[in-house]
Design a protein around this motif. Structure first.
Motif, PDB file in Angstrom:
ATOM      1  N   PHE A 169       0.805  -1.217   0.000  1.00  0.00           N
ATOM      2  CA  PHE A 169       0.000   0.000   0.000  1.00  0.00           C
ATOM      3  C   PHE A 169       0.839   1.269   0.000  1.00  0.00           C
ATOM      4  CE2 PHE A 169      -3.608  -2.569   0.504  1.00  0.00           C
ATOM      5  CZ  PHE A 169      -4.655  -1.788   0.083  1.00  0.00           C
ATOM      6  N   GLY A 170       2.167   1.129  -0.071  1.00  0.00           N
ATOM      7  CA  GLY A 170       3.017   2.307  -0.176  1.00  0.00           C
ATOM      8  C   GLY A 170       3.204   3.054   1.133  1.00  0.00           C
ATOM      9  N   ALA A 228     -16.909  -0.984   6.785  1.00  0.00           N
ATOM     10  CA  ALA A 228     -16.955  -1.849   5.604  1.00  0.00           C
ATOM     11  C   ALA A 228     -15.942  -1.406   4.563  1.00  0.00           C
ATOM     12  CB  ALA A 228     -18.361  -1.824   4.997  1.00  0.00           C
ATOM     13  N   GLY A 229     -15.492  -2.383   3.793  1.00  0.00           N
ATOM     14  CA  GLY A 229     -14.574  -2.091   2.693  1.00  0.00           C
ATOM     15  C   GLY A 229     -14.062  -3.396   2.119  1.00  0.00           C
ATOM     16  N   GLY A 230     -13.315  -3.315   1.050  1.00  0.00           N
ATOM     17  CA  GLY A 230     -12.699  -4.514   0.496  1.00  0.00           C
ATOM     18  C   GLY A 230     -11.794  -5.152   1.540  1.00  0.00           C
ATOM     19  N   ALA A 231     -11.684  -6.506   1.493  1.00  0.00           N
ATOM     20  CA  ALA A 231     -10.893  -7.219   2.507  1.00  0.00           C
ATOM     21  C   ALA A 231      -9.446  -6.743   2.527  1.00  0.00           C
ATOM     22  CB  ALA A 231     -10.941  -8.723   2.242  1.00  0.00           C
ATOM     23  N   ASP A 232      -8.945  -6.251   1.388  1.00  0.00           N
ATOM     24  CA  ASP A 232      -7.541  -5.820   1.346  1.00  0.00           C
ATOM     25  C   ASP A 232      -7.315  -4.501   2.074  1.00  0.00           C
ATOM     26  OD1 ASP A 232      -9.053  -4.476  -0.517  1.00  0.00           O
ATOM     27  OD2 ASP A 232      -7.518  -4.490  -2.090  1.00  0.00           O
ATOM     28  N   LEU A 233      -8.389  -3.881   2.586  1.00  0.00           N
ATOM     29  CA  LEU A 233      -8.235  -2.630   3.332  1.00  0.00           C
ATOM     30  C   LEU A 233      -8.048  -2.846   4.838  1.00  0.00           C
ATOM     31  CD1 LEU A 233     -10.886  -0.273   1.668  1.00  0.00           C
ATOM     32  CD2 LEU A 233      -8.470  -0.568   1.114  1.00  0.00           C
ATOM     33  N   THR A 234      -8.263  -4.096   5.301  1.00  0.00           N
ATOM     34  CA  THR A 234      -8.210  -4.364   6.742  1.00  0.00           C
ATOM     35  C   THR A 234      -6.900  -3.851   7.359  1.00  0.00           C
ATOM     36  OG1 THR A 234      -9.620  -6.287   6.442  1.00  0.00           O
ATOM     37  CG2 THR A 234      -8.349  -6.186   8.482  1.00  0.00           C
ATOM     38  N   PHE A 235      -5.795  -4.166   6.706  1.00  0.00           N
ATOM     39  CA  PHE A 235      -4.500  -3.608   7.097  1.00  0.00           C
ATOM     40  C   PHE A 235      -3.772  -3.177   5.844  1.00  0.00           C
ATOM     41  CE2 PHE A 235      -0.086  -3.415   8.144  1.00  0.00           C
ATOM     42  CZ  PHE A 235      -0.075  -2.865   9.413  1.00  0.00           C
ATOM     43  N   PRO A 236      -3.195  -2.022   5.799  1.00  0.00           N
ATOM     44  CA  PRO A 236      -3.082  -1.076   6.911  1.00  0.00           C
ATOM     45  C   PRO A 236      -4.271  -0.115   7.067  1.00  0.00           C
ATOM     46  CG  PRO A 236      -1.781  -0.320   5.012  1.00  0.00           C
ATOM     47  CD  PRO A 236      -2.367  -1.661   4.633  1.00  0.00           C
ATOM     48  N   HIS A 237      -5.088   0.068   6.043  1.00  0.00           N
ATOM     49  CA  HIS A 237      -5.977   1.232   6.032  1.00  0.00           C
ATOM     50  C   HIS A 237      -6.936   1.293   7.224  1.00  0.00           C
ATOM     51  CE1 HIS A 237      -8.015   4.656   4.494  1.00  0.00           C
ATOM     52  NE2 HIS A 237      -9.142   4.015   4.286  1.00  0.00           N
ATOM     53  N   ARG A 256     -17.702  -1.343  15.983  1.00  0.00           N
ATOM     54  CA  ARG A 256     -18.264  -2.496  16.702  1.00  0.00           C
ATOM     55  C   ARG A 256     -18.076  -3.763  15.894  1.00  0.00           C
ATOM     56  NH1 ARG A 256     -24.218  -1.698  17.541  1.00  0.00           N
ATOM     57  NH2 ARG A 256     -24.091  -3.360  19.080  1.00  0.00           N
ATOM     58  N   ALA A 257     -18.133  -3.645  14.565  1.00  0.00           N
ATOM     59  CA  ALA A 257     -17.951  -4.815  13.701  1.00  0.00           C
ATOM     60  C   ALA A 257     -17.229  -4.382  12.442  1.00  0.00           C
ATOM     61  CB  ALA A 257     -19.299  -5.432  13.344  1.00  0.00           C
ATOM     62  N   GLU A 258     -16.396  -5.275  11.942  1.00  0.00           N
ATOM     63  CA  GLU A 258     -15.748  -5.016  10.657  1.00  0.00           C
ATOM     64  C   GLU A 258     -16.439  -5.862   9.592  1.00  0.00           C
ATOM     65  OE1 GLU A 258     -12.023  -3.974   9.900  1.00  0.00           O
ATOM     66  OE2 GLU A 258     -11.399  -3.487  11.955  1.00  0.00           O
ATOM     67  N   PHE A 259     -16.425  -5.345   8.395  1.00  0.00           N
ATOM     68  CA  PHE A 259     -17.139  -6.010   7.296  1.00  0.00           C
ATOM     69  C   PHE A 259     -16.225  -6.014   6.058  1.00  0.00           C
ATOM     70  CE2 PHE A 259     -20.691  -5.883   4.041  1.00  0.00           C
ATOM     71  CZ  PHE A 259     -21.229  -7.118   4.352  1.00  0.00           C
ATOM     72  N   PRO A 260     -15.185  -6.875   6.130  1.00  0.00           N
ATOM     73  CA  PRO A 260     -14.244  -6.919   5.005  1.00  0.00           C
ATOM     74  C   PRO A 260     -14.768  -7.846   3.905  1.00  0.00           C
ATOM     75  CG  PRO A 260     -13.418  -8.242   6.840  1.00  0.00           C
ATOM     76  CD  PRO A 260     -14.783  -7.759   7.240  1.00  0.00           C
ATOM     77  N   VAL A 261     -15.213  -7.247   2.819  1.00  0.00           N
ATOM     78  CA  VAL A 261     -15.872  -8.008   1.752  1.00  0.00           C
ATOM     79  C   VAL A 261     -14.831  -8.752   0.907  1.00  0.00           C
ATOM     80  CG1 VAL A 261     -17.343  -7.819  -0.287  1.00  0.00           C
ATOM     81  CG2 VAL A 261     -17.782  -6.380   1.720  1.00  0.00           C
ATOM     82  N   GLY A 262     -15.125 -10.034   0.622  1.00  0.00           N
ATOM     83  CA  GLY A 262     -14.183 -10.911  -0.090  1.00  0.00           C
ATOM     84  C   GLY A 262     -13.747 -10.356  -1.441  1.00  0.00           C
ATOM     85  N   LYS A 270      -6.286 -11.292  -8.276  1.00  0.00           N
ATOM     86  CA  LYS A 270      -7.102 -10.177  -7.796  1.00  0.00           C
ATOM     87  C   LYS A 270      -7.362  -9.160  -8.909  1.00  0.00           C
ATOM     88  CE  LYS A 270      -6.707  -6.193  -4.853  1.00  0.00           C
ATOM     89  NZ  LYS A 270      -5.835  -5.392  -3.973  1.00  0.00           N
ATOM     90  N   MET A 271      -8.630  -8.698  -8.956  1.00  0.00           N
ATOM     91  CA  MET A 271      -8.996  -7.684  -9.932  1.00  0.00           C
ATOM     92  C   MET A 271      -8.326  -6.365  -9.554  1.00  0.00           C
ATOM     93  SD  MET A 271     -12.912  -7.321 -11.231  1.00  0.00           S
ATOM     94  CE  MET A 271     -13.383  -9.017 -11.522  1.00  0.00           C
TER      95      MET A 271
END
Ligand code: ZN
Length: 375
Positions: A169-170, A228-237, A256-262, A270-271
């Motif tokens: 992620f630079g 919520a966000g794409g699963a690739d955002l969990t870390f670091p973003h 309260r909850a994370e929603f990392p979409v596949g 990966k697209m």
């Protein structure tokens, strides 16, 4: 409802294996687009799923407030605009328009808040000041760095894995003078040809994680129900966004909850815009009904990594035809509609809800179609 007339399934939803009791308004922060290119199916999947999570919360009796930011201050966007000989903000607005058109076609409800990063720069300056005054950040050479040494372990990552992800992620820019390699910029100095705003530390611009932290604070307050966000955002973003907000406000946890979409892949890869390995939403919508494309995204567990095949869309169209036929019957069953609700609040189990709708028909089928915006 049970025989006492009590709403049985609608006091909580389960998300990612954890029970999330309903509180209104349920606040969803959805990490939005950087408007520098067309929307691909990977983005669409994240936003259709976030839209569905909000719809299921409403089905469960919650009011929802969604914030989906537009990252219109970003070096990737600046470079893309320069390549096309355009001013970055005019170029971003044009790309936002095309994105909005794709989202509308896929029936993604407009979020209550669609803030643009460049309208929240003042909040990033405030965030940087707050982090400096609580000792969670330091000022160096026109930049303000957030102290992030403990963020990888708090996220449950090994330092090796965190280093790989941050590099992708630079965030681990060589040549920056920081106390720790996991410190990230809240504020960065801008060169003359880069977008920049005045600050106590000189002309500069926000860091990406800080943008989302400041926007979430400014629109939804110090905590959200679903991040919520794409699963690739969990870390670091998302990890840094949460850490910055918590450090500045003392309120935690941020989400309260994370929603990392596949992630969506093509031929197992990966697209991504950077590799040209992608399917554009606008191309798919030119050849297939929008409801079939939406169902293709939803007809699976939301966490699942999956491979796109255009040939799979026909099966979605067939399943929709069967559901529409079932919905046209006059059957009415409280047990069946309760079962549809129970399936959806159970970690958004769309395949189970569809099967109940198709089997039971009538109002159960209509409830599935309406909740998933497939009607
Ligand atoms: Zn974000």
């Amino acid at each position: 409802m049970d025989h006492h007339g009590r709403r049985e399934y609608t006091d909580r939803i389960r998300l990612g294996g954890a029970a999330l009791p309903i509180v209104s308004p349920a606040r969803l922060y959805v990490c939005g687009i950087t408007p520098y290119d067309v929307t691909h199916l990977g983005h669409a999947s994240t936003f259709v799923w976030a839209d569905t999570a909000a719809a299921v919360l409403r089905l469960a009796g919650a009011e929802t407030v969604t914030c989906r930011n537009v990252t219109d201050v970003d070096d990737v966007l600046t470079r893309a605009a320069v390549q096309r000989g355009r001013h970055y903000d005019e170029f971003a607005l044009e790309q936002e328009y095309f994105f909005g058109r794709d989202m509308a076609a896929l029936r993604v409800r407009r979020p209550e808040h669609e803030p643009r990063a460049r309208h929240h720069v003042g909040r990033v300056v405030q965030l940087a000041s707050a982090l400096l005054s609580t000792g969670h950040a330091y000022h160096r050479d026109g930049a303000v760095y957030f102290r992030g040494a403990d963020v990888p372990t708090k996220t449950g990552l090994t330092l090796e894995r965190a280093t790989e992800l941050a590099t992708e992620f630079g965030d681990r820019l060589d040549g920056l003078d920081r106390d720790d390699p996991f410190d990230v910029p809240v504020w960065r100095p801008s060169a003359d040809d880069q977008p920049g705003w005045p600050s106590p530390w000189g002309r500069g611009r926000p860091g990406w994680h800080a943008e989302c932290a400041a926007i979430a604070l400014g629109t939804l307050g110090p905590a959200v129900d679903i991040l919520a966000g794409g699963a690739d955002l969990t870390f670091p973003h998302h990890a840094y966004q949460a850490a910055m907000v918590e450090a500045a406000t003392g309120v935690g946890p941020f989400a309260r909850a994370e929603f990392p979409v596949g992630t969506v892949t093509i031929h197992g890869v990966k697209m991504a815009k950077s590799t040209g390995n992608l399917v554009l939403v606008s191309d798919l919508l030119g050849h297939h009904p929008a409801a079939s494309v939406r169902l293709l995204l939803l007809n699976r567990p939301w966490q699942q990594i999956w491979d796109f095949r255009a040939s799979d869309i026909a099966a979605q169209t067939n399943q929709l035809d069967r559901l529409y036929a079932a919905a046209g019957t006059a059957r009415s069953s409280q047990a069946a509609t309760a079962a549809v609700t129970a399936a959806l609040v159970n970690d958004l189990d769309v395949p189970a809800a569809l099967a109940i709708g198709e089997d039971s028909g009538g109002d159960a089928a209509r409830l599935v179609l309406r909740t998933l915006s497939l009607d």
